[in-house]
Each structure stands twice: as C-alpha cells, then as structure tokens.
Design a protein around this motif. Structure first.
Motif, PDB file in Angstrom:
ATOM      1  N   LEU A  87       0.832  -1.208   0.000  1.00  0.00           N
ATOM      2  CA  LEU A  87       0.000   0.000   0.000  1.00  0.00           C
ATOM      3  C   LEU A  87       0.862   1.250   0.000  1.00  0.00           C
ATOM      4  CD1 LEU A  87      -2.730   1.430   0.232  1.00  0.00           C
ATOM      5  CD2 LEU A  87      -2.558   1.177   2.721  1.00  0.00           C
ATOM      6  N   TRP A  88       1.924   1.249   0.786  1.00  0.00           N
ATOM      7  CA  TRP A  88       2.811   2.412   0.831  1.00  0.00           C
ATOM      8  C   TRP A  88       3.485   2.644  -0.517  1.00  0.00           C
ATOM      9  CZ3 TRP A  88       0.250   4.312   4.122  1.00  0.00           C
ATOM     10  CH2 TRP A  88       0.273   4.117   5.486  1.00  0.00           C
ATOM     11  N   VAL A  89       3.843   1.589  -1.220  1.00  0.00           N
ATOM     12  CA  VAL A  89       4.442   1.746  -2.556  1.00  0.00           C
ATOM     13  C   VAL A  89       3.458   2.427  -3.501  1.00  0.00           C
ATOM     14  CG1 VAL A  89       5.250   0.493  -4.598  1.00  0.00           C
ATOM     15  CG2 VAL A  89       6.072  -0.169  -2.323  1.00  0.00           C
ATOM     16  N   VAL A  90       2.196   2.024  -3.420  1.00  0.00           N
ATOM     17  CA  VAL A  90       1.165   2.628  -4.271  1.00  0.00           C
ATOM     18  C   VAL A  90       0.961   4.099  -3.908  1.00  0.00           C
ATOM     19  CG1 VAL A  90      -1.285   2.602  -4.882  1.00  0.00           C
ATOM     20  CG2 VAL A  90      -0.015   0.451  -4.710  1.00  0.00           C
ATOM     21  N   VAL A  91       0.834   4.368  -2.624  1.00  0.00           N
ATOM     22  CA  VAL A  91       0.594   5.746  -2.169  1.00  0.00           C
ATOM     23  C   VAL A  91       1.753   6.662  -2.572  1.00  0.00           C
ATOM     24  CG1 VAL A  91       0.380   7.230  -0.126  1.00  0.00           C
ATOM     25  CG2 VAL A  91      -0.903   5.082  -0.262  1.00  0.00           C
ATOM     26  N   ALA A  92       2.982   6.190  -2.410  1.00  0.00           N
ATOM     27  CA  ALA A  92       4.156   7.007  -2.734  1.00  0.00           C
ATOM     28  C   ALA A  92       4.320   7.229  -4.230  1.00  0.00           C
ATOM     29  CB  ALA A  92       5.417   6.353  -2.161  1.00  0.00           C
ATOM     30  N   THR A  93       3.634   6.425  -5.040  1.00  0.00           N
ATOM     31  CA  THR A  93       3.720   6.573  -6.495  1.00  0.00           C
ATOM     32  C   THR A  93       2.719   7.593  -7.026  1.00  0.00           C
ATOM     33  OG1 THR A  93       4.433   4.261  -6.664  1.00  0.00           O
ATOM     34  CG2 THR A  93       3.677   5.302  -8.688  1.00  0.00           C
ATOM     35  N   LEU A  94       1.648   7.845  -6.287  1.00  0.00           N
ATOM     36  CA  LEU A  94       0.577   8.725  -6.773  1.00  0.00           C
ATOM     37  C   LEU A  94       1.031  10.158  -7.065  1.00  0.00           C
ATOM     38  CD1 LEU A  94      -2.405   7.529  -4.527  1.00  0.00           C
ATOM     39  CD2 LEU A  94      -1.904   6.909  -6.908  1.00  0.00           C
ATOM     40  N   PRO A  95       1.855  10.783  -6.199  1.00  0.00           N
ATOM     41  CA  PRO A  95       2.260  12.168  -6.503  1.00  0.00           C
ATOM     42  C   PRO A  95       3.012  12.309  -7.824  1.00  0.00           C
ATOM     43  CG  PRO A  95       2.658  11.691  -4.192  1.00  0.00           C
ATOM     44  CD  PRO A  95       2.295  10.390  -4.841  1.00  0.00           C
ATOM     45  N   VAL A  96       3.944  11.427  -8.105  1.00  0.00           N
ATOM     46  CA  VAL A  96       4.709  11.550  -9.349  1.00  0.00           C
ATOM     47  C   VAL A  96       3.812  11.321 -10.559  1.00  0.00           C
ATOM     48  CG1 VAL A  96       5.500   9.145  -9.492  1.00  0.00           C
ATOM     49  CG2 VAL A  96       6.901  10.967 -10.448  1.00  0.00           C
ATOM     50  N   CYS A  97       2.799  10.461 -10.419  1.00  0.00           N
ATOM     51  CA  CYS A  97       1.853  10.243 -11.519  1.00  0.00           C
ATOM     52  C   CYS A  97       1.042  11.505 -11.785  1.00  0.00           C
ATOM     53  CB  CYS A  97       0.916   9.087 -11.191  1.00  0.00           C
ATOM     54  SG  CYS A  97       1.709   7.491 -11.099  1.00  0.00           S
TER      55      CYS A  97
END
Length: 266
Positions: A87-97
């Motif tokens: 979940l943390w990997v997904v959350v941390a990817t959202l801003p750059v997207c």
C-alpha cells in the motif's frame, strides 16, 4: 544502431537507473560525445523492460510477499506488514503520476537543459549528503507511517526535474524521515517498479502510434544487458552503502555537475 551503441546505452541505463547519480544527466552525454543517432522508442522500451526485470528478480521474495498479502487483505484476511508495504508503494507513487501528468510537456520541453541538470546534480547531491551525514536513522521499510510515505512520494515527484535522480531524491527523503541507509535504498528500489512500468507504458503507447521496423536481436540483447547491469548495480550498491554510505555518490554528483556547467556554459 551498431553494437557499441547498444552496449553503451544498455549499461548506462542499467547502472544509472538505480544509482543516486541521475540517469538523465548521463544519457544526455551520449549524443554529445558521439555522433550516434537517437536510439528510438523501441529500444527505450527494451531498456526499461531490462531494468524492471532486474529489480523484480532481485526483490522477488518481497514482491511475491506483497502480492500474496495484498490479495489476502482484499479477501478480508487482515493487513500484515507485506500488504502494508504494498500500500505504501502505491501511495508514494501517486504524486509523481499526478504531477507528471500535469507538467509533462513543460518538463520535456523546457527543463531538459544542461544548466538545470548541472544545478540539480549539485543541489540535490548536497542534500543527499546532508541527509546521510546528519539525519539517517534505523527504521526499515516496514516501519513507515502515512506521513513518511507522503514525504517520500512528493520527493519522488521532484525527480521529474532532470538531474535530480529518482533513486537519489527518494533515498534522501527516506533518510530525512529516519530510515536506515539500507531501508531507504530498498524502499527506493521497490518504488521504482511502478514508476518503470508507467514510464515504459507511456513509451509503448508512443511506439504503437509511430510504428517502425524493429530489430529484435538488438532489443533482446539491450534488454538483457540492461537487466544484468542493473541487477549487479543493485547488489553492490546495497553492500557498498553499509560501509561507505552515500558520500562517494555525493562527491561524484558535485564533480559531474560542475563539469557539465563548465563544459556547456563556460
């Protein structure tokens, strides 16, 4: 492309994708120092496939654990530390997207200058040096909280600025929130998986829109060499930082950035 170009581009991509020294800064030197033509989207996709394969294979146990635990959590069996990490990997990817989607044209059109790359190498390199020297802690990737992940995620968005280095800025942010060197590096590498998938996906869309003849022997060899060099890079980087930390990479960034500024703007 000739085979020397294939080897150079694949090795540069494989090494600089994961070292905190900026792949964009190094890849910009290739057309400057040679008379090679652009390698094309197909080869870019192949190199991304190689890098992605390397990080997935290296962290295969962690990736498999996250997948299994996430599926179990979706079935209502509770959230363990592997599912939480996923979940943390997904959350941390959202801003750059989100930021990349909004600012893609500006970044690709106006910010790919050697001046910005040189200044980013030096500035963000010194920040990495400070974080490694002053702020590093002992926490692993399994001991993050939501605030930590948001900080790392928004820091990752800064990697859209050429010369910043995605791995460099995420490791910097992770150290600043109290992670250990090894934990920061491992979390940064896990974050690279969705980012590489997304970047490769965008390139694939562009490739479909502009069909071209593909030399499959070049593609396969480039992907293989990129993957091998990336795997070796990850392995030795994780061992090296236990003994020497990030300072050798900081010194390299400062020297390289100063050279770029001198070479192109003196």
């Amino acid at each position: 492309m000739d085979w020397l170009q294939v080897v150079v581009l694949a090795v540069v991509q494989g090494l600089t994708e994961f070292l905190p020294i900026s792949s964009s800064a190094h890849l910009i030197l290739v057309p400057v120092l040679t008379d090679w033509e652009d390698q094309g989207l197909a080869f870019d996709v192949a190199l991304h496939i190689g890098s992605l394969t390397a990080v997935v294979v290296y962290f295969r146990r962690e990736v498999w654990g996250m997948v299994v635990s996430s599926l179990a959590a979706l079935r209502g069996r509770g959230v363990d530390q592997e599912a939480q990490l996923a979940l943390w990997v997904v959350v941390a990817t959202l801003p750059v997207c989100a930021i990349g989607f909004v600012l893609h044209d500006a970044i690709s059109g106006y910010m790919r200058s050697t001046l910005i790359i040189g200044l980013s190498l030096i500035g963000f390199g010194l920040l990495l040096g400070y974080a490694d020297w002053k702020q590093r802690g002992t926490r692993s990737e399994y001991r993050l909280n939501f605030k930590d992940v948001l900080i790392i995620g928004f820091a990752q968005a800064l990697a859209l600025i050429p010369g910043t280095s995605r791995s460099g800025i995420t490791i910097t942010a992770a150290l600043l929130v109290g992670m250990s060197r090894e934990g920061a590096a491992r979390f940064s590498f896990l974050l690279s998986i969705p980012v590489i998938v997304l970047a490769g996906g965008l390139e694939t869309v562009g490739l479909i829109k502009q069909p071209q003849a593909i030399d499959w022997s070049v593609m396969v060899f480039g992907a293989l060499l990129s993957g091998v060099s990336a795997y070796v890079c990850i392995h030795f980087f994780l061992r090296l930082i236990k003994r020497l930390g990030m300072q050798p990479f900081v010194l390299y960034r400062v020297i390289f950035g100063a050279w770029l500024l001198w070479f192109f703007h003196s």
